[in-house]
Design a protein around this motif. Structure first.
Motif, mmCIF file in Angstrom:
data_model
loop_
_atom_site.group_PDB
_atom_site.id
_atom_site.type_symbol
_atom_site.label_atom_id
_atom_site.label_comp_id
_atom_site.label_asym_id
_atom_site.label_seq_id
_atom_site.Cartn_x
_atom_site.Cartn_y
_atom_site.Cartn_z
ATOM 1 N N ILE A 49 7.840 -10.583 -5.356
ATOM 2 C CA ILE A 49 7.090 -9.561 -6.070
ATOM 3 C C ILE A 49 7.705 -9.363 -7.445
ATOM 4 O O ILE A 49 8.934 -9.369 -7.607
ATOM 5 N N THR A 50 6.849 -9.191 -8.440
ATOM 6 C CA THR A 50 7.324 -9.020 -9.811
ATOM 7 C C THR A 50 7.917 -7.632 -10.020
ATOM 8 O O THR A 50 7.801 -6.748 -9.169
ATOM 9 N N ARG A 51 8.535 -7.452 -11.166
ATOM 10 C CA ARG A 51 9.192 -6.187 -11.472
ATOM 11 C C ARG A 51 8.249 -5.007 -11.385
ATOM 12 O O ARG A 51 8.599 -3.957 -10.854
ATOM 13 N N ASN A 52 7.054 -5.164 -11.887
ATOM 14 C CA ASN A 52 6.131 -4.034 -11.904
ATOM 15 C C ASN A 52 5.293 -3.952 -10.631
ATOM 16 O O ASN A 52 4.479 -3.039 -10.495
ATOM 17 N N GLY A 53 5.476 -4.895 -9.741
ATOM 18 C CA GLY A 53 4.766 -4.863 -8.470
ATOM 19 C C GLY A 53 3.344 -5.372 -8.525
ATOM 20 O O GLY A 53 2.679 -5.432 -7.493
#
Length: 122
Positions: A49-53
């Motif tokens: 999952i990326t940092r910002n979700g």
């Protein structure tokens, strides 16, 4: 520091939700990946999952059955696992990368938890 929890033993078709708690920092700073290692096998990427979700990515073997999400207010990342199969049996690890992009390469992840065991019986 990352700490996984939520593992256990379930029957085929069952569900589990793993949690990855981050301490000593802010989880929102990191791309987070989930990996697993079954007995006698190499560690493999499961989900990320990326940092910002907003962005997620899944291994083909779990796509449609597993979902990862994050609640950075709680410094926690989740892996919801449904329709579990015996081949999902493994120790599951969460890992954090300081890189900007989501990656499936374990070497790109700097911080690792100790893992939580998932056993799926037939």
């Amino acid at each position: 520091q990352l700490v996984e929890s939520g593992g256990g033993s379930v029957q085929t078709g069952g569900s589990l939700r793993l949690s990855c708690g981050a301490s000593g920092g802010t989880s929102s700073m990191y791309v987070v990946g989930w990996f697993r290692q079954a007995p006698g096998k190499e560690r493999e990427f499961v989900a990320g999952i990326t940092r910002n979700g907003v962005g997620t990515f899944y291994a083909d073997s779990v796509k449609g059955r597993f979902t990862t999400s994050r609640d950075d207010a709680k410094n926690t990342i989740y892996l919801q696992m449904k329709s579990l199969r015996p081949e999902d049996t493994a120790v599951y690890y969460c890992a954090a990368s300081v890189g900007a992009e989501l990656t499936t390469t374990s070497e790109r992840y700097l911080y690792w938890g100790l893992g939580t065991r998932v056993t799926v019986s037939s």
